[in-house]
Design a protein around this motif. Structure first.
Motif, PDB file in Angstrom:
ATOM      1  N   MET A   1       0.914  -1.263   0.071  1.00 11.01           N
ATOM      2  CA  MET A   1       0.085   0.033  -0.173  1.00 11.01           C
ATOM      3  C   MET A   1       0.851   1.267   0.003  1.00 11.01           C
ATOM      4  O   MET A   1       1.964   1.330   0.857  1.00 11.01           O
ATOM      5  N   THR A   2       0.558   2.125  -0.862  1.00 11.11           N
ATOM      6  CA  THR A   2       1.247   3.379  -0.935  1.00 11.11           C
ATOM      7  C   THR A   2       0.768   4.463  -0.064  1.00 11.11           C
ATOM      8  O   THR A   2      -0.579   4.323   0.365  1.00 11.11           O
ATOM      9  N   ALA A   3       1.373   5.516   0.197  1.00 10.06           N
ATOM     10  CA  ALA A   3       0.612   6.705   1.070  1.00 10.06           C
ATOM     11  C   ALA A   3      -0.636   7.233   0.359  1.00 10.06           C
ATOM     12  O   ALA A   3      -1.511   7.606   0.879  1.00 10.06           O
ATOM     13  N   ILE A 205      12.351  -7.919 -11.778  1.00 11.10           N
ATOM     14  CA  ILE A 205      11.067  -7.800 -10.885  1.00 11.10           C
ATOM     15  C   ILE A 205      11.668  -6.792  -9.419  1.00 11.10           C
ATOM     16  O   ILE A 205      12.494  -6.903  -8.715  1.00 11.10           O
ATOM     17  N   GLY A 206      10.557  -5.733  -9.311  1.00  6.38           N
ATOM     18  CA  GLY A 206      11.112  -4.683  -8.248  1.00  6.38           C
ATOM     19  C   GLY A 206      12.123  -3.653  -8.723  1.00  6.38           C
ATOM     20  O   GLY A 206      13.137  -3.766  -8.324  1.00  6.38           O
ATOM     21  N   THR A 207      11.807  -3.159  -9.909  1.00  2.00           N
ATOM     22  CA  THR A 207      12.639  -2.313 -10.582  1.00  2.00           C
ATOM     23  C   THR A 207      13.442  -1.122  -9.807  1.00  2.00           C
ATOM     24  O   THR A 207      14.284  -0.758 -10.193  1.00  2.00           O
ATOM     25  N   GLY A 208      12.431  -0.653  -8.839  1.00  7.47           N
ATOM     26  CA  GLY A 208      13.090   0.630  -8.263  1.00  7.47           C
ATOM     27  C   GLY A 208      13.287   1.823  -9.270  1.00  7.47           C
ATOM     28  O   GLY A 208      12.172   2.112  -9.948  1.00  7.47           O
ATOM     29  N   ARG A 223      14.297  -7.073 -25.233  1.00 11.48           N
ATOM     30  CA  ARG A 223      12.998  -6.547 -24.461  1.00 11.48           C
ATOM     31  C   ARG A 223      13.135  -6.782 -23.071  1.00 11.48           C
ATOM     32  O   ARG A 223      13.482  -8.206 -22.851  1.00 11.48           O
ATOM     33  N   VAL A 224      13.015  -5.902 -22.184  1.00 13.07           N
ATOM     34  CA  VAL A 224      13.159  -5.932 -20.889  1.00 13.07           C
ATOM     35  C   VAL A 224      11.767  -5.318 -20.356  1.00 13.07           C
ATOM     36  O   VAL A 224      11.529  -4.366 -20.472  1.00 13.07           O
ATOM     37  N   VAL A 225      11.051  -6.091 -19.554  1.00 15.61           N
ATOM     38  CA  VAL A 225       9.798  -5.723 -18.795  1.00 15.61           C
ATOM     39  C   VAL A 225      10.085  -5.532 -17.188  1.00 15.61           C
ATOM     40  O   VAL A 225      10.540  -6.573 -16.855  1.00 15.61           O
ATOM     41  N   ALA A 226      10.016  -4.231 -16.716  1.00  9.16           N
ATOM     42  CA  ALA A 226      10.295  -4.149 -15.391  1.00  9.16           C
ATOM     43  C   ALA A 226       8.985  -3.815 -14.555  1.00  9.16           C
ATOM     44  O   ALA A 226       7.959  -3.189 -15.096  1.00  9.16           O
ATOM     45  N   THR A 227       8.960  -4.399 -13.417  1.00  6.76           N
ATOM     46  CA  THR A 227       7.671  -4.140 -12.681  1.00  6.76           C
ATOM     47  C   THR A 227       8.161  -3.579 -11.261  1.00  6.76           C
ATOM     48  O   THR A 227       9.311  -3.764 -10.678  1.00  6.76           O
ATOM     49  N   LEU A 254       3.118  -1.278 -13.390  1.00  2.00           N
ATOM     50  CA  LEU A 254       2.622  -1.110 -11.959  1.00  2.00           C
ATOM     51  C   LEU A 254       2.157  -2.634 -11.701  1.00  2.00           C
ATOM     52  O   LEU A 254       1.139  -2.648 -12.186  1.00  2.00           O
ATOM     53  N   THR A 255       2.796  -3.392 -10.802  1.00  2.00           N
ATOM     54  CA  THR A 255       2.272  -4.577 -10.495  1.00  2.00           C
ATOM     55  C   THR A 255       2.965  -5.086  -9.530  1.00  2.00           C
ATOM     56  O   THR A 255       4.067  -4.952  -9.188  1.00  2.00           O
ATOM     57  N   SER A 256       2.247  -6.266  -8.820  1.00  2.00           N
ATOM     58  CA  SER A 256       3.183  -6.916  -7.882  1.00  2.00           C
ATOM     59  C   SER A 256       3.928  -8.035  -8.419  1.00  2.00           C
ATOM     60  O   SER A 256       3.106  -8.981  -9.225  1.00  2.00           O
TER      61      SER A 256
END
Length: 381
Positions: A1-3, A205-208, A223-227, A254-256
């Motif tokens: 959860m974000t602010a 995964i968890g790219t920051g 091809r790179v997919v970052a989440t 934006l995904t888990s």
């Protein structure tokens, strides 16, 4: 959860006998204080510390620079006292975390008004518009914020303006507020140097800030997919990709954990300390019960192409302080249907590893970050 997902909180106090209220804002997810009293330049540091220790927040109505002096005095009072007792690494870590929690609680109890237009409504206040817009967005109504947090937004904005050089990219990244700053070069260097078997698709995964996704793209992955689960990180990663002119190769979602589909290479640098995060900023380092690590390992085979490879980048700090053993990690890898095919290691070169004033210096200087190369375990017959 974000602010941003949290419902708006308010604080209440009495101003010259009249009830007053204002929205509470915290970019780090800190809850609104329950008890608030107005204070001004006449309060002493000792009195402020007593109030904060009792859980009473102070809403400053005086001069901004005097408020900073009170905050500095509170910080001095929260510094750990010299401890010559022989302690285990686990005890040292526990005391360190306990002190950090106490310090954050005390310093977070000095509050200031932030008016519409992101202006601090105090005498001699600096211009914090750009810094606070990064953290809170545009403020349209008078609100109350933690002075300590506001000063943090100023520091973060300076980093964002200046940029952080990344040797592996021969460029700088400009992290958004609330994302993990890539100042620890060990994990980036490992991803930049690990053997790469010409994958067609890679997941980060968890790219920051998107720094690892950018490294993979510059190494030739088409091809790179970052989440990431945090919107501020997604925005930061997209900006990184755009600045480096990699938008044709890298997409950010934006995904888990995992995006749709499968990849030949899946990279993850999860939070490496299985302990409670005290703020949203802590969440890039602290992960209670290793939830992200375990979730990643449990689900990665479902997104890995046959004969694909997983790169798990992880510090052994948790092992050094007794929060996780190497055997625990290897069992998690095995339980996920994976096997280790290799590992690269990098000793700690970040600033805290050489900071002898750090209570955990003796532990940090022995820290090693590893890139574990994993693949699907062959079925037994």
């Amino acid at each position: 959860m974000t602010a941003a997902d949290n419902p708006q909180e308010y604080i209440d106090w009495s101003n010259e006998g009249q009830p007053a209220t204002a929205p509470w804002r915290s970019a780090n997810g800190a809850p609104a204080p329950k008890r608030v009293v107005p204070v001004d330049d006449t309060i002493t540091a000792d009195a402020a510390y007593r109030l904060a220790s009792q859980g009473i927040a102070m809403l400053w109505h005086g001069d901004f620079q005097n408020a900073r002096q009170i905050l500095t005095a509170l910080e001095h009072r929260t510094r750990p006292k010299p401890d010559r007792t022989e302690r285990t690494t686990a005890e040292l870590f526990y005391r360190y975390r306990q002190n950090r929690s106490h310090r954050a609680r005390i310093l977070g109890h000095l509050l200031i008004p932030l008016e519409g237009g992101n202006i601090i409504g105090l005498r001699r206040a600096p211009d914090v518009v750009s810094a606070t817009v990064d953290a809170y967005g545009s403020i349209t109504e008078a609100s109350v914020v933690s002075l300590h947090e506001v000063l943090g937004t100023i520091g973060a904005h300076q980093w964002r303006t200046k940029g952080i050089p990344v040797a592996a990219l021969n460029a700088s990244v400009y992290p958004h507020y609330g994302t993990f700053f890539p100042v620890r070069s060990e994990y980036v260097g490992l991803v930049a140097s690990a053997p790469l078997a010409a994958p067609k698709v890679a997941f980060d995964i968890g790219t920051g800030t998107g720094v690892l996704a950018a490294v993979l793209a510059t190494r030739g992955v088409p091809r790179v997919v970052a989440t990431d689960i945090e919107p501020r990180a997604v925005a930061s990663a997209r900006e990184t990709v755009s600045r480096l002119k990699l938008t044709e190769r890298v997409e950010v979602h934006l995904t888990s954990l995992f995006p749709d589909g499968r990849a030949d290479l899946i990279v993850c640098n999860p939070p490496w300390i299985p302990a409670t995060a005290h703020s949203l900023l802590d969440a890039a380092v602290y992960d209670p019960g290793s939830r992200m690590l375990k979730g990643f390992l449990a689900g990665v085979l479902g997104h890995l192409e046959p004969r694909g490879e997983v790169w798990l980048v992880l510090s052994d700090f948790a092992e050094l302080v007794g929060l996780r053993s190497r055997d625990d990690l290897l069992k998690e890898i095995d339980a996920a249907g994976l096997r280790v095919i290799g590992a690269l290691e990098a000793p700690a070169v970040h600033a805290r590893a050489t900071d002898t004033s750090d209570p955990l210096h003796a532990i940090r200087r022995n820290e090693v970050t590893s890139l574990w190369r994993l693949t699907a375990r062959e079925p037994t017959t």
